[in-house]
Design a protein around this motif. Structure first.
Motif, PDB file in Angstrom:
ATOM      1  N   LYS A 193     -27.015 -72.576 -39.717  1.00  0.00           N
ATOM      2  CA  LYS A 193     -28.050 -73.399 -39.094  1.00  0.00           C
ATOM      3  C   LYS A 193     -27.672 -73.782 -37.673  1.00  0.00           C
ATOM      4  CE  LYS A 193     -30.186 -77.969 -39.713  1.00  0.00           C
ATOM      5  NZ  LYS A 193     -30.256 -79.154 -40.614  1.00  0.00           N
ATOM      6  N   HIS A 194     -26.378 -74.023 -37.446  1.00  0.00           N
ATOM      7  CA  HIS A 194     -25.917 -74.456 -36.130  1.00  0.00           C
ATOM      8  C   HIS A 194     -25.212 -73.337 -35.373  1.00  0.00           C
ATOM      9  CE1 HIS A 194     -27.049 -78.519 -37.180  1.00  0.00           C
ATOM     10  NE2 HIS A 194     -26.329 -78.456 -38.281  1.00  0.00           N
ATOM     11  N   SER A 195     -25.615 -72.122 -35.642  1.00  0.00           N
ATOM     12  CA  SER A 195     -25.042 -70.967 -34.955  1.00  0.00           C
ATOM     13  C   SER A 195     -25.188 -71.123 -33.442  1.00  0.00           C
ATOM     14  CB  SER A 195     -25.759 -69.693 -35.410  1.00  0.00           C
ATOM     15  OG  SER A 195     -25.271 -68.573 -34.719  1.00  0.00           O
ATOM     16  N   GLY A 196     -24.117 -70.836 -32.715  1.00  0.00           N
ATOM     17  CA  GLY A 196     -24.115 -71.006 -31.263  1.00  0.00           C
ATOM     18  C   GLY A 196     -23.610 -72.356 -30.822  1.00  0.00           C
ATOM     19  N   GLN A 197     -23.466 -73.292 -31.761  1.00  0.00           N
ATOM     20  CA  GLN A 197     -22.924 -74.613 -31.485  1.00  0.00           C
ATOM     21  C   GLN A 197     -21.435 -74.670 -31.850  1.00  0.00           C
ATOM     22  OE1 GLN A 197     -25.411 -76.161 -29.570  1.00  0.00           O
ATOM     23  NE2 GLN A 197     -25.159 -78.014 -30.770  1.00  0.00           N
ATOM     24  N   LYS A 198     -20.713 -75.560 -31.205  1.00  0.00           N
ATOM     25  CA  LYS A 198     -19.349 -75.867 -31.627  1.00  0.00           C
ATOM     26  C   LYS A 198     -19.447 -76.964 -32.683  1.00  0.00           C
ATOM     27  CE  LYS A 198     -17.303 -74.767 -27.117  1.00  0.00           C
ATOM     28  NZ  LYS A 198     -16.624 -75.310 -25.909  1.00  0.00           N
ATOM     29  N   VAL A 199     -19.092 -76.622 -33.907  1.00  0.00           N
ATOM     30  CA  VAL A 199     -19.238 -77.557 -35.015  1.00  0.00           C
ATOM     31  C   VAL A 199     -17.942 -78.338 -35.217  1.00  0.00           C
ATOM     32  CG1 VAL A 199     -19.621 -77.800 -37.494  1.00  0.00           C
ATOM     33  CG2 VAL A 199     -20.979 -76.168 -36.173  1.00  0.00           C
ATOM     34  N   ILE A 200     -18.052 -79.653 -35.092  1.00  0.00           N
ATOM     35  CA  ILE A 200     -16.917 -80.533 -35.366  1.00  0.00           C
ATOM     36  C   ILE A 200     -17.068 -81.079 -36.779  1.00  0.00           C
ATOM     37  CG2 ILE A 200     -15.802 -82.714 -34.749  1.00  0.00           C
ATOM     38  CD1 ILE A 200     -16.559 -82.187 -31.854  1.00  0.00           C
ATOM     39  N   LEU A 201     -16.042 -80.886 -37.589  1.00  0.00           N
ATOM     40  CA  LEU A 201     -16.055 -81.379 -38.966  1.00  0.00           C
ATOM     41  C   LEU A 201     -15.391 -82.750 -39.004  1.00  0.00           C
ATOM     42  CD1 LEU A 201     -16.536 -80.983 -42.000  1.00  0.00           C
ATOM     43  CD2 LEU A 201     -14.361 -79.744 -42.101  1.00  0.00           C
ATOM     44  N   ALA A 220     -18.149 -93.543 -31.606  1.00  0.00           N
ATOM     45  CA  ALA A 220     -17.534 -92.526 -30.748  1.00  0.00           C
ATOM     46  C   ALA A 220     -18.139 -91.153 -31.015  1.00  0.00           C
ATOM     47  CB  ALA A 220     -16.026 -92.502 -30.984  1.00  0.00           C
ATOM     48  N   VAL A 221     -18.320 -90.835 -32.281  1.00  0.00           N
ATOM     49  CA  VAL A 221     -18.889 -89.551 -32.666  1.00  0.00           C
ATOM     50  C   VAL A 221     -20.313 -89.415 -32.125  1.00  0.00           C
ATOM     51  CG1 VAL A 221     -19.800 -88.304 -34.674  1.00  0.00           C
ATOM     52  CG2 VAL A 221     -17.450 -89.161 -34.699  1.00  0.00           C
ATOM     53  N   ILE A 231     -22.485 -79.346 -28.915  1.00  0.00           N
ATOM     54  CA  ILE A 231     -21.641 -79.857 -30.007  1.00  0.00           C
ATOM     55  C   ILE A 231     -22.526 -80.367 -31.145  1.00  0.00           C
ATOM     56  CG2 ILE A 231     -20.113 -81.761 -30.688  1.00  0.00           C
ATOM     57  CD1 ILE A 231     -18.607 -79.637 -29.220  1.00  0.00           C
ATOM     58  N   THR A 232     -22.168 -79.995 -32.379  1.00  0.00           N
ATOM     59  CA  THR A 232     -22.800 -80.557 -33.580  1.00  0.00           C
ATOM     60  C   THR A 232     -21.710 -81.167 -34.452  1.00  0.00           C
ATOM     61  OG1 THR A 232     -24.658 -79.006 -33.618  1.00  0.00           O
ATOM     62  CG2 THR A 232     -24.053 -80.025 -35.706  1.00  0.00           C
ATOM     63  N   ILE A 233     -21.964 -82.372 -34.939  1.00  0.00           N
ATOM     64  CA  ILE A 233     -21.032 -83.060 -35.836  1.00  0.00           C
ATOM     65  C   ILE A 233     -21.558 -82.917 -37.261  1.00  0.00           C
ATOM     66  CG2 ILE A 233     -19.782 -85.191 -36.323  1.00  0.00           C
ATOM     67  CD1 ILE A 233     -19.462 -84.391 -33.406  1.00  0.00           C
ATOM     68  N   VAL A 234     -20.716 -82.430 -38.161  1.00  0.00           N
ATOM     69  CA  VAL A 234     -21.079 -82.354 -39.575  1.00  0.00           C
ATOM     70  C   VAL A 234     -20.131 -83.256 -40.357  1.00  0.00           C
ATOM     71  CG1 VAL A 234     -21.320 -80.886 -41.608  1.00  0.00           C
ATOM     72  CG2 VAL A 234     -21.996 -80.021 -39.358  1.00  0.00           C
ATOM     73  N   TYR A 235     -20.705 -84.158 -41.130  1.00  0.00           N
ATOM     74  CA  TYR A 235     -19.928 -85.158 -41.864  1.00  0.00           C
ATOM     75  C   TYR A 235     -20.287 -85.121 -43.347  1.00  0.00           C
ATOM     76  CZ  TYR A 235     -18.278 -89.892 -43.200  1.00  0.00           C
ATOM     77  OH  TYR A 235     -17.664 -90.956 -43.812  1.00  0.00           O
ATOM     78  N   PRO A 236     -19.423 -84.556 -44.192  1.00  0.00           N
ATOM     79  CA  PRO A 236     -19.606 -84.692 -45.642  1.00  0.00           C
ATOM     80  C   PRO A 236     -19.269 -86.132 -46.031  1.00  0.00           C
ATOM     81  CG  PRO A 236     -18.129 -82.850 -45.081  1.00  0.00           C
ATOM     82  CD  PRO A 236     -18.263 -83.710 -43.864  1.00  0.00           C
ATOM     83  N   VAL A 237     -20.257 -86.911 -46.369  1.00  0.00           N
ATOM     84  CA  VAL A 237     -20.081 -88.350 -46.525  1.00  0.00           C
ATOM     85  C   VAL A 237     -19.441 -88.668 -47.875  1.00  0.00           C
ATOM     86  CG1 VAL A 237     -21.194 -90.602 -46.408  1.00  0.00           C
ATOM     87  CG2 VAL A 237     -22.118 -88.686 -45.091  1.00  0.00           C
ATOM     88  N   ARG A 256     -28.096 -83.656 -33.644  1.00  0.00           N
ATOM     89  CA  ARG A 256     -26.842 -82.879 -33.663  1.00  0.00           C
ATOM     90  C   ARG A 256     -25.754 -83.576 -34.488  1.00  0.00           C
ATOM     91  NH1 ARG A 256     -28.652 -82.521 -28.789  1.00  0.00           N
ATOM     92  NH2 ARG A 256     -27.144 -83.989 -27.922  1.00  0.00           N
ATOM     93  N   ILE A 257     -26.151 -84.454 -35.380  1.00  0.00           N
ATOM     94  CA  ILE A 257     -25.243 -85.029 -36.372  1.00  0.00           C
ATOM     95  C   ILE A 257     -25.865 -84.789 -37.740  1.00  0.00           C
ATOM     96  CG2 ILE A 257     -24.124 -87.091 -37.275  1.00  0.00           C
ATOM     97  CD1 ILE A 257     -24.198 -88.269 -34.482  1.00  0.00           C
ATOM     98  N   GLU A 258     -25.153 -84.100 -38.591  1.00  0.00           N
ATOM     99  CA  GLU A 258     -25.683 -83.791 -39.920  1.00  0.00           C
ATOM    100  C   GLU A 258     -24.808 -84.447 -40.990  1.00  0.00           C
ATOM    101  OE1 GLU A 258     -27.646 -80.232 -42.514  1.00  0.00           O
ATOM    102  OE2 GLU A 258     -27.020 -79.866 -40.453  1.00  0.00           O
TER     103      GLU A 258
END
Length: 377
Positions: A193-201, A220-221, A231-237, A256-258
Motif C-alpha cells: 500500500k505504501h510502495s515508494g514510501q520509506k516505511v518506519i516501523l 514526535a512521530v 515517510i509513512t509511520i506504521v504502528y502495530p498498536v 501517513r500514519i497507519e
C-alpha cells in the motif's frame, strides 16, 4: 532421560523459547515439558501456532486488571502442583517477566535446578525497565546455570559474584527464531500500500513509558510524518487499553500514519525486514533488527542491551519529543548516517544459541563430557 521444563508466559518469551524447545525435542536424551502461564493470552497463542508448539500445561492466569502481586501468587500456587506431577529435572525460564520470576521462585522452593536463558542483562536501575530489571536480577540469584547471550551480559554476572562455572555465553535465541520466520517471498498489504514510501516501523508499549513519555513519542512521530512527505509511520498498536487510548488520541486521522493490529511474529519479522528503520521501546526488537541491517532508535532512557549501542546498530533517543525528531531527521536526511547504523555488526547471535544451551544442559547432567564452544560476536 532428563526432563527439562520450560516455563514462560508472554509473546517475547515464547518467540525466544520456541527454537530452544525444538532443539530439546530433537535430542534423544532430553524430554522437554512445556508450561505456559498465559500471562499474555492472545499474543502468546499466536506464537505457539507459528512454531507449532502445544503446551503440556497451560496455567491460563490472565485476568483483567490483575496486579503484579496477583500474577506472582497465581503462578506460584499453580506451578507447585505442576512440579509435583511432572517431576522435572530442570526448569528453564527466560529473561525478565513475572512468569520468569515466579517460575524460578517456584522451582527454588522445590529445589529443582534453574536455567536462566538470556541472563545477565542489566540497566542497574530497578525502575527502568519496571518490573523487569528486578525480575532478572532476582532470577540471577536463584539460577544454577546462567545462559548469557553476550560477553557483556556474562561480565555483569561476574561483577555480581556469580560463580564463573555457572555462566555460559550462548548468543541470543531471538536470532535462532528468525531462522524459522523470515521468508524471501513475504508480501505485506501494508508495505505494498505504501510502495515508494520509506516505511518506519514503530513499537511502543513499555509500562514506564505510558503517560507523558508515550505522548511525547507520539507527538514526535506525528511531526516527522508532517515534515516528510515520503515517510509513512506504521504502528502495530499494543493490546494494552491505555496504550491504545494514547495512540488514537495522538496518531489517528493522519494519511501517513497507519495504526494496525499487533502483527504475528512471522509477519513482524518480515515486515521489519522490508521497513526503512525501526523506532522501539522493546528489548527484543533491539536484538532482532541488527541482523536485518535496520537502524534502531531506542525510545528509552536506558537499555540493558549496550552491545548494540557500542556496535552502532542502536541509538538511545529517550522520550523527549525534540530529540526524537532531531535523531530521526538525521537518519532520513543523511544517507551516510543511515548506512553507518545499517551496516554495523550484529553482536547478538549467530543462530546457534539453542544448540549451545542444549549442549550445556547435557554437560550439567553428565550426559556429555564436552562443553560447547561459547558464542563470540
Amino acid at each position: 532421560m532428563k526432563r527439562i521444563m520450560t516455563v514462560f508466559g508472554t509473546r517475547p518469551e515464547a518467540v525466544k523459547m520456541a527454537p530452544l524447545i525444538r532443539a530439546l525435542k530433537n535430542d534423544e536424551e532430553l524430554d522437554p515439558i512445556v508450561v505456559v502461564t498465559a500471562q499474555h493470552r492472545e499474543m502468546l497463542d499466536s506464537v505457539l501456532q507459528t512454531f507449532k508448539l502445544t503446551p503440556d500445561y497451560d496455567l491460563n492466569i490472565m485476568k483483567p486488571n490483575q496486579s503484579l502481586s496477583e500474577i506472582t501468587a497465581n503462578i506460584l500456587s499453580q506451578l507447585d502442583k505442576v512440579f509435583d506431577e511432572a517431576q522435572p529435572d530442570m526448569v528453564l525460564v527466560h529473561g525478565d517477566t513475572m512468569s520468569t520470576f515466579a517460575g524460578s521462585l517456584a522451582a527454588l522452593y522445590k529445589e529443582i535446578p534453574i536455567g536462566h536463558v538470556e541472563a545477565g542483562l542489566r540497566t542497574w536501575d530497578k525502575h527502568s525497565p519496571f518490573p523487569e530489571e528486578m525480575n532478572r536480577q532476582m532470577v540471577g540469584v536463584m539460577a544454577d546455570i546462567n545462559f548469557a547471550p553476550t560477553q557483556k551480559a556474562a561480565e555483569n554476572l561476574v561483577e555480581e559474584n556469580k560463580p564463573k562455572e555457572s555462566i555460559v555465553i550462548t548468543g541470543n535465541t531471538a536470532i535462532d527464531a528468525m531462522n524459522y520466520t523470515l521468508s524471501d517471498n513475504y508480501q505485506s498489504e501494508v508495505i505494498t500500500k505504501h510502495s515508494g514510501q520509506k516505511v518506519i516501523l514503530l513499537t511502543a508499549h513499555r509500562r514506564e513509558n505510558i503517560g507523558e513519555p508515550m505522548a511525547n513519542i507520539f507527538e514526535a512521530v506525528r511531526e516527522i510524518a508532517d515534515q516528510y512527505k515520503d515517510i509513512t509511520i506504521v504502528y502495530p498498536v499494543h493490546k494494552n487499553p491505555k496504550v491504545r487510548e494514547l495512540a488514537q488520541h495522538y496518531l489517528s486521522h493522519h494519511e501517513r500514519i497507519e495504526l494496525i493490529e499487533p502483527l504475528e511474529v512471522a509477519d513482524f519479522h518480515n515486515f521489519a525486514n522490508q521497513a526503512y528503520l525501526i523506532l522501539t521501546d522493546s528489548g527484543g526488537v533491539q536484538e532482532e533488527m541488527p541482523s536485518l541491517g535496520k537502524p534502531v532508535l531506542v525510545l528509552r532512557d536506558t537499555t540493558e542491551r549496550p552491545e548494540g549501542v557500542e556496535a552502532g546498530t542502536l541509538k538511545i533517543v529517550g522520550t523527549a519529543k525534540n530529540y526524537i525528531v532531531e535523531e530521526l531527521s538525521k537518519l532520513i536526511d543523511h544517507e551516510d548516517a543511515y548506512q553507518s547504523m545499517a551496516k554495523a555488526n550484529n553482536p547478538y547471535g549467530d543462530g546457534l544459541a539453542s544448540s549451545r544451551i542444549v549442549g550445556h544442559i547435557k554437560y550439567y547432567f553428565g550426559l556429555t563430557n564436552s562443553k560447547p564452544r561459547p558464542f563470540s560476536s
